[in-house]
Design a protein around this motif. Sequence first.
Motif, PDB file in Angstrom:
ATOM      1  N   LYS A 270      -7.607 -19.073 -13.606  1.00  0.00           N
ATOM      2  CA  LYS A 270      -8.106 -19.805 -12.436  1.00  0.00           C
ATOM      3  C   LYS A 270      -7.607 -19.211 -11.114  1.00  0.00           C
ATOM      4  N   GLY A 271      -6.616 -18.331 -11.185  1.00  0.00           N
ATOM      5  CA  GLY A 271      -6.105 -17.706  -9.980  1.00  0.00           C
ATOM      6  C   GLY A 271      -7.027 -16.609  -9.484  1.00  0.00           C
ATOM      7  N   THR A 272      -6.920 -16.298  -8.206  1.00  0.00           N
ATOM      8  CA  THR A 272      -7.762 -15.284  -7.570  1.00  0.00           C
ATOM      9  C   THR A 272      -6.886 -14.269  -6.853  1.00  0.00           C
ATOM     10  N   VAL A 273      -7.236 -12.992  -6.985  1.00  0.00           N
ATOM     11  CA  VAL A 273      -6.542 -11.937  -6.247  1.00  0.00           C
ATOM     12  C   VAL A 273      -7.483 -11.415  -5.169  1.00  0.00           C
ATOM     13  N   ARG A 274      -7.053 -11.516  -3.922  1.00  0.00           N
ATOM     14  CA  ARG A 274      -7.805 -10.963  -2.798  1.00  0.00           C
ATOM     15  C   ARG A 274      -7.154  -9.644  -2.427  1.00  0.00           C
ATOM     16  N   TYR A 275      -7.907  -8.552  -2.543  1.00  0.00           N
ATOM     17  CA  TYR A 275      -7.317  -7.210  -2.481  1.00  0.00           C
ATOM     18  C   TYR A 275      -7.720  -6.465  -1.210  1.00  0.00           C
ATOM     19  N   ALA A 276      -6.764  -5.699  -0.667  1.00  0.00           N
ATOM     20  CA  ALA A 276      -7.035  -4.803   0.457  1.00  0.00           C
ATOM     21  C   ALA A 276      -6.174  -3.561   0.329  1.00  0.00           C
ATOM     22  N   ASN A 277      -6.756  -2.389   0.615  1.00  0.00           N
ATOM     23  CA  ASN A 277      -6.018  -1.125   0.627  1.00  0.00           C
ATOM     24  C   ASN A 277      -6.052  -0.574   2.045  1.00  0.00           C
ATOM     25  N   ALA A 278      -4.895  -0.202   2.561  1.00  0.00           N
ATOM     26  CA  ALA A 278      -4.785   0.208   3.969  1.00  0.00           C
ATOM     27  C   ALA A 278      -5.111   1.671   4.216  1.00  0.00           C
ATOM     28  N   ASN A 279      -5.294   2.461   3.160  1.00  0.00           N
ATOM     29  CA  ASN A 279      -5.579   3.886   3.316  1.00  0.00           C
ATOM     30  C   ASN A 279      -4.599   4.568   4.276  1.00  0.00           C
ATOM     31  N   GLN A 280      -3.321   4.215   4.111  1.00  0.00           N
ATOM     32  CA  GLN A 280      -2.200   4.822   4.848  1.00  0.00           C
ATOM     33  C   GLN A 280      -2.245   4.537   6.348  1.00  0.00           C
ATOM     34  N   ASP A 281      -2.885   3.457   6.736  1.00  0.00           N
ATOM     35  CA  ASP A 281      -2.992   3.083   8.146  1.00  0.00           C
ATOM     36  C   ASP A 281      -2.218   1.786   8.370  1.00  0.00           C
TER      37      ASP A 281
ATOM     38  N   GLN B 139      -3.313  -2.210   7.938  1.00  0.00           N
ATOM     39  CA  GLN B 139      -2.666  -3.123   7.015  1.00  0.00           C
ATOM     40  C   GLN B 139      -2.226  -4.407   7.721  1.00  0.00           C
ATOM     41  N   THR B 140      -1.751  -4.280   8.938  1.00  0.00           N
ATOM     42  CA  THR B 140      -1.384  -5.468   9.702  1.00  0.00           C
ATOM     43  C   THR B 140      -2.592  -6.395   9.885  1.00  0.00           C
ATOM     44  N   GLN B 141      -3.735  -5.808  10.211  1.00  0.00           N
ATOM     45  CA  GLN B 141      -4.962  -6.592  10.365  1.00  0.00           C
ATOM     46  C   GLN B 141      -5.363  -7.255   9.048  1.00  0.00           C
ATOM     47  N   GLN B 142      -5.214  -6.514   7.959  1.00  0.00           N
ATOM     48  CA  GLN B 142      -5.556  -7.065   6.642  1.00  0.00           C
ATOM     49  C   GLN B 142      -4.675  -8.262   6.304  1.00  0.00           C
ATOM     50  N   LEU B 143      -3.381  -8.118   6.581  1.00  0.00           N
ATOM     51  CA  LEU B 143      -2.451  -9.204   6.283  1.00  0.00           C
ATOM     52  C   LEU B 143      -2.753 -10.432   7.146  1.00  0.00           C
TER      53      LEU B 143
ATOM     54  N   LYS C 202       4.542  13.966   6.465  1.00  0.00           N
ATOM     55  CA  LYS C 202       3.732  12.909   7.079  1.00  0.00           C
ATOM     56  C   LYS C 202       2.757  12.299   6.066  1.00  0.00           C
ATOM     57  N   ASP C 203       2.827  10.985   5.933  1.00  0.00           N
ATOM     58  CA  ASP C 203       1.894  10.193   5.114  1.00  0.00           C
ATOM     59  C   ASP C 203       1.908  10.555   3.627  1.00  0.00           C
ATOM     60  N   TRP C 204       2.904  11.320   3.177  1.00  0.00           N
ATOM     61  CA  TRP C 204       2.985  11.726   1.774  1.00  0.00           C
ATOM     62  C   TRP C 204       1.780  12.587   1.343  1.00  0.00           C
ATOM     63  N   LYS C 205       1.029  13.125   2.258  1.00  0.00           N
ATOM     64  CA  LYS C 205      -0.231  13.771   1.875  1.00  0.00           C
ATOM     65  C   LYS C 205       0.005  15.155   1.261  1.00  0.00           C
ATOM     66  N   PRO C 206      -0.681  15.455   0.137  1.00  0.00           N
ATOM     67  CA  PRO C 206      -0.532  16.767  -0.501  1.00  0.00           C
ATOM     68  C   PRO C 206      -0.854  17.922   0.445  1.00  0.00           C
ATOM     69  N   GLU C 207      -1.875  17.736   1.304  1.00  0.00           N
ATOM     70  CA  GLU C 207      -2.240  18.825   2.211  1.00  0.00           C
ATOM     71  C   GLU C 207      -1.144  19.078   3.246  1.00  0.00           C
ATOM     72  N   ASN C 208      -0.407  18.034   3.624  1.00  0.00           N
ATOM     73  CA  ASN C 208       0.713  18.233   4.550  1.00  0.00           C
ATOM     74  C   ASN C 208       1.875  18.937   3.865  1.00  0.00           C
TER      75      ASN C 208
END
Length: 371
Positions: free
Chosen positions: A71-82, A86-90, A212-218
């Motif tokens: 009966k529980g619901t998970v509302r999901y958001a991914n910030a894509n490293q922004d 993420q603040t807006q999502q929260l 920066k941002d843990w990105k492989p290209e960086n």
Amino acid sequence: MNALLHRAAVAAAVPAMTMSLFGCGTTEEPGVRLSDDIVVGLLLPENQAARYEQFDKPVIEKRIALLTNSKGTVRYANANQDAGRQTQQLESMIEDKVDVLIVDAVDSKAIAGAIEKADDADIPVVAFDRLAEGPIDGYVSFDNEQVGHIQGKSLLESLKGEAGSGSGPGSAPGKVVMMNGALTDPNAAMFKKGAHTELDGKVEIGLEYDTKDWKPENAQANMEAAIAYLGKEAITGVYSANDGMAGGIIVALKAAGVTDLPPVTGQDAELAAVQRIVAGDQYMTVYKQYAPEAEAAAEMAILLARNMSLGAAAHTDIDTPTEKSVPTVRIPVIALTKDNIKGTVIADGLYTVKQICVPKVQAECEELGLE
């Protein structure tokens, strides 16, 4: 701790936590919420690392369903490293009046104001995987400093027996490049601290980067710069804080014409990294069992949503930069090399032999007895 003991320890912890949700204690605490229509806000930081959407999200969703009789619901958001996103999502989830939040912060400091708003709205927050600032109610993660110790020890092990020109007595020859994680991630500082404890005085750190941002290209760009500055022959080992960056590092080394690759560390046991380990391109990774961590976060969230104590669920507590004695669950970790692939990720069902042993590494798989 070997893999068998590790799995046994984690397995023993989960029933105890589940009992705290369903046991007799629910009738003894005043104000306990018994209804199952709980809405959980889940905020994950990015999708560069495969773990978040392939493992963490589905495990949390499954556990929430189990603990709430579906009966529980998970509302999901991914910030894509922004962090701003993420603040807006929260804040959007606060406006939607979710019952509890599980937050894996992009930036531990930047999220503090939004967590303060959640607290003002009487919405409890579980910091998941990364410690967040602000009035959090619980924290679930791996033993992050131990991750760095394991990575550093493994790198030294790969260099053991080499005499030479390092910076301290008995040190290994050549120079080690350190590719740390993002400065915005508090876990990265813990990984770095643990690794330095093992490496300092035993190897010469030629160059060190905070990626920066843990990105492989960086990480790839940083490694290209390190090769240009130090010379490819001088680099005898690379500390990489995770597997995604290890992939970028190895691309840079191969592009520079390095055929005998130096040992490269990693973290997360991503499928591509396990295949690189089989092939001999990456020396090791840190295997973190995502299910126990994600399940612990889900269980903490439901306890908080029911207005129950986290005492039975938390192993210990931790002080954050803004809070004292936050109930905490720490999950142990394992060093994974080609010698224990079968006893870890395959034995635990994370990957099958078929998934690992694609045609490009089939011969190496056969040599390792993975069939």
